[in-house]
Design an enzyme around this catalytic site. Structure first.
Site, PDB file in Angstrom:
ATOM      1  N   GLU A  88       8.547  -0.488  -3.634  1.00  0.00           N
ATOM      2  CA  GLU A  88       8.251   0.892  -3.227  1.00  0.00           C
ATOM      3  C   GLU A  88       9.107   1.229  -2.001  1.00  0.00           C
ATOM      4  OE1 GLU A  88       4.463   1.823  -1.333  1.00  0.00           O
ATOM      5  OE2 GLU A  88       4.277   3.589  -2.593  1.00  0.00           O
ATOM      6  N   LYS A 121     -10.100   6.550  11.012  1.00  0.00           N
ATOM      7  CA  LYS A 121      -8.997   5.944  11.778  1.00  0.00           C
ATOM      8  C   LYS A 121      -7.705   6.454  11.148  1.00  0.00           C
ATOM      9  CE  LYS A 121      -6.139   3.138  12.292  1.00  0.00           C
ATOM     10  NZ  LYS A 121      -4.722   3.549  12.455  1.00  0.00           N
TER      11      LYS A 121
HETATM   12  P1  NAD Z   1      -0.311   1.266   5.946  1.00  0.00           P
HETATM   13  O1  NAD Z   1      -1.062   0.415   4.998  1.00  0.00           O
HETATM   14  O2  NAD Z   1       0.695   0.631   6.828  1.00  0.00           O
HETATM   15  O3  NAD Z   1      -1.307   2.031   6.934  1.00  0.00           O
HETATM   16  C1  NAD Z   1      -2.350   2.845   6.446  1.00  0.00           C
HETATM   17  C2  NAD Z   1      -3.477   2.853   7.453  1.00  0.00           C
HETATM   18  O4  NAD Z   1      -4.032   1.537   7.542  1.00  0.00           O
HETATM   19  C3  NAD Z   1      -3.054   3.215   8.876  1.00  0.00           C
HETATM   20  O5  NAD Z   1      -4.032   4.026   9.468  1.00  0.00           O
HETATM   21  C4  NAD Z   1      -2.991   1.857   9.564  1.00  0.00           C
HETATM   22  O6  NAD Z   1      -3.183   1.939  10.961  1.00  0.00           O
HETATM   23  C5  NAD Z   1      -4.136   1.139   8.884  1.00  0.00           C
HETATM   24  N1  NAD Z   1      -4.072  -0.327   8.938  1.00  0.00           N
HETATM   25  C6  NAD Z   1      -2.976  -1.119   8.995  1.00  0.00           C
HETATM   26  N2  NAD Z   1      -3.336  -2.422   9.036  1.00  0.00           N
HETATM   27  C7  NAD Z   1      -4.702  -2.456   8.980  1.00  0.00           C
HETATM   28  C8  NAD Z   1      -5.663  -3.495   8.968  1.00  0.00           C
HETATM   29  N3  NAD Z   1      -5.310  -4.771   9.016  1.00  0.00           N
HETATM   30  N4  NAD Z   1      -6.965  -3.156   8.893  1.00  0.00           N
HETATM   31  C9  NAD Z   1      -7.355  -1.864   8.821  1.00  0.00           C
HETATM   32  N5  NAD Z   1      -6.482  -0.833   8.856  1.00  0.00           N
HETATM   33  C10 NAD Z   1      -5.167  -1.128   8.921  1.00  0.00           C
HETATM   34  O7  NAD Z   1       0.321   2.435   5.066  1.00  0.00           O
HETATM   35  P2  NAD Z   1       1.313   3.582   5.539  1.00  0.00           P
HETATM   36  O8  NAD Z   1       2.666   2.979   5.747  1.00  0.00           O
HETATM   37  O9  NAD Z   1       0.671   4.346   6.653  1.00  0.00           O
HETATM   38  O10 NAD Z   1       1.316   4.541   4.264  1.00  0.00           O
HETATM   39  C11 NAD Z   1       2.190   4.440   3.207  1.00  0.00           C
HETATM   40  C12 NAD Z   1       1.553   3.729   2.031  1.00  0.00           C
HETATM   41  O11 NAD Z   1       0.399   4.454   1.589  1.00  0.00           O
HETATM   42  C13 NAD Z   1       2.444   3.649   0.819  1.00  0.00           C
HETATM   43  O12 NAD Z   1       2.404   2.369   0.272  1.00  0.00           O
HETATM   44  C14 NAD Z   1       1.836   4.661  -0.147  1.00  0.00           C
HETATM   45  O13 NAD Z   1       2.100   4.426  -1.506  1.00  0.00           O
HETATM   46  C15 NAD Z   1       0.411   4.537   0.176  1.00  0.00           C
HETATM   47  N6  NAD Z   1      -0.325   5.724  -0.290  1.00  0.00           N
HETATM   48  C16 NAD Z   1      -1.086   5.619  -1.426  1.00  0.00           C
HETATM   49  C17 NAD Z   1      -1.753   6.732  -1.928  1.00  0.00           C
HETATM   50  C18 NAD Z   1      -2.561   6.649  -3.199  1.00  0.00           C
HETATM   51  O14 NAD Z   1      -3.296   7.584  -3.482  1.00  0.00           O
HETATM   52  N7  NAD Z   1      -2.454   5.590  -3.980  1.00  0.00           N
HETATM   53  C19 NAD Z   1      -1.652   7.953  -1.255  1.00  0.00           C
HETATM   54  C20 NAD Z   1      -0.865   8.020  -0.111  1.00  0.00           C
HETATM   55  C21 NAD Z   1      -0.214   6.889   0.366  1.00  0.00           C
END
Ligand code: NAD
Length: 507
Positions: free
Chosen positions: A400, A192
């Protein structure tokens, strides 16, 4: 407009025609799948927030179809000899390399990341497939644990169909980082991707299909997190969820997956310190500090978003840093000269811009940037920004921001640097710059983070563990660490035929 920029724009336009002219479907059981609800959402480009095209908004029924396909394909994929899985994964890598430029152009335009970084990210996706493909033959290997009258040995077996949920920052590369080890382990996958960057996930599904991956082994369902994402985490056929995204989403997923006892792997947020001591090679440190927050638009989990600078060199270092920050080239993501592109989505852009006021309200000073920077009145562009004179309890030091925004905090000595570095909910990465070898090691041991780089920017080695402590994640990826997640370890105990079996009812 340079020739290269013009060519990039023309080529991207040609590639995007297909996405503009038809709704982007899911990819389920080896086929493009329009979805069951008929609902769609618009995908926008951060260049000017215009619509690129419509995307199928997956729901529980679409997820169910994908999970059933992954479940049906699992036995065959698991049984395929490692050598054959390896060969297929190399074919996928070849397909990625052949389309690396297309992937980079689409991803740049879709996510706003500068093309100079996205070209490398696509190639890294291929490297992930090759690296984990090479391990497919040995992934099941275990240990021999002989006892006195028994021989124990372990082996690993794929856990089953898994869900992979990815964010919008470097979406293609990140998805391969999760999908490649899962496939090498013998798991089938339902992916997804993030709703703000849907296109290259479809390209990956197509490449994998063309490479000969059996139907149902890699499925992709587009859609919102609260709908498609949530139902994926709840589906009983899915045995584990590999998730990359925000910390709060990680907690939701843990709750959602509780009823079906999902194994989870979380790569979450970060607010990573880069600590520069007065004895460091300051020119190299400056290069790394700039690179690790302003590359990839600062939309990077391992970005060094907190600079901890030793008091004795603070003013000089901050001045040089501010000059470099002002000099960064903000521009269209497809322009090869661009260093910082537009932020992925208007909502994220508003969030990043809100910190310009928050910083001054809390008492920090803006030494560079601090404003939105639309081009011809359009797009999610911001000036690369440096806050100085900050304290670690300020919101710009604790939260962040996930943009090209750096917060500089000074410290007196090693002990204070450690206190500041660790006084945060996150623990993903830390960077230390010092020419004192012992201090480098001491700091590396003392910082609460899953990954520490000493006298280096983020430099990845695929066998090395990647992941965070505290609110930055659960579990590690990389090399064999990935297989610990995607596989079950089984112990097999065989008697050598000499031990006494307890006897009951024989008196
Ligand atoms: P997000 O958590 O908003 O979304 C990530 C994914 O989760 C998307 O595909 C979204 O549709 C899905 N999602 C959202 N709510 C959900 C739910 N309730 N159940 C299942 N899936 C759900 O994150 P974002 O804004 O897309 O990405 C940025 C974040 O990712 C930042 O906090 C960043 O630090 C983090 N990140 C971490 C790493 C790491 O290796 N630690 C790497 C890249 C990004």
């Amino acid at each position: 407009m340079s020739n290269d920029f013009e060519t990039n724009c023309q080529d991207a336009d040609t590639l995007l025609k297909r996405f503009r002219s038809a709704t982007l479907p899911h990819f389920i059981n080896g086929k493009a799948d329009p979805g069951r609800s008929g609902k769609t959402f618009d995908s926008l480009t951060p260049v000017d927030n215009s619509i690129i095209g419509e995307v199928a908004a997956g729901n529980g029924d679409d997820i169910d179809a994908a999970c059933q396909a992954a479940e049906a394909a699992f036995a065959g994929w698991k049984a395929l000899p490692g050598k054959e899985r390896k060969a297929l994964m190399h074919k996928v890598a070849d397909g990625i390399v052949a389309r690396a430029r297309d992937i980079a152009l689409v991803e740049s335009y879709d996510s706003g990341q500068a093309i100079r970084f996205m070209s490398k990210a696509a190639i890294r996706g291929a490297a992930n497939f090759r690296f984990f493909g090479d391990l497919a033959e040995t992934a099941r290997d275990g240990q021999s644990l002989p006892a006195d009258e028994h021989i124990n040995y372990t082996l690993r077996q794929p856990i089953g169909p898994v869900g992979v949920i990815t964010p919008w920052n470097t979406p293609f590369m990140l998805s391969t980082w999760k999908i490649a080890p899962a496939l090498a382990a013998g798991c089938t996958v339902v992916h997804k991707p993030a709703e703000w960057s849907p296109y290259t996930a479809m390209m990956l599904s197509e490449i994998a299909h063309e490479a000969g991956l059996p139907d149902g082994v890699l499925n992709c369902v587009q859609g919102m997190g609260e709908d498609a994402g949530k139902t994926l985490t709840e589906h009983p056929a899915i045995k584990a969820i590999a998730f990359v995204g925000e910390t709060t989403t990680g907690s939701h997923i843990m709750r959602q997956g509780a009823a079906t006892l999902k194994r989870v792997h979380f790569e979450l947020g970060g607010k990573n310190p880069v600590i520069v001591f007065e004895d460091a090679d300051l020119d190299r440190a400056l290069d790394a500090v700039v690179f690790m927050i302003y590359s990839l638009n600062g939309e990077r989990c391992t970005s060094s978003s907190r600079l901890l600078i030793q008091e004795s060199i603070r003013d000089e270092f901050n001045e040089k840093l501010a000059a470099r920050v002002r000099n960064l080239k903000v521009g269209h993501p497809l322009d090869p000269a661009t260093e910082v592109g537009p932020l992925v989505h208007d909502r994220h852009f508003q969030k990043v811009c809100s910190y310009f006021d928050i910083a001054t309200k809390d008492g920090a000073k803006i030494a560079a940037g601090g404003k939105a920077a639309p081009i011809d009145g359009k797009g999610n562009y911001v000036q690369p920004t440096l806050f100085v004179g900050a304290r670690n309890d300020m919101r710009v030091a604790q939260q962040e921001i996930f943009g090209p925004v750096l917060t500089s905090i000074s410290f007196k000595d090693e002990a204070e640097a450690i206190n500041i570095a660790n006084d945060i909910e996150y623990g993903l990465a830390g960077y230390v710059w010092t020419n004192d070898l012992s201090r480098g090691h001491r700091m590396a041991h003392a910082i609460d983070a899953g990954m520490i780089w000493v006298n280096s920017e983020n430099n990845r080695h695929l066998p090395a563990p990647f992941g965070g402590m505290k609110s930055s994640g659960i579990g590690r990826d990389g090399g064999d660490y990935s297989f610990e997640f995607y596989m079950e370890t089984k112990n097999i105990c065989v008697a050598l035929g000499t031990h006494r079996v307890p006897q009951l009812g024989n008196s």
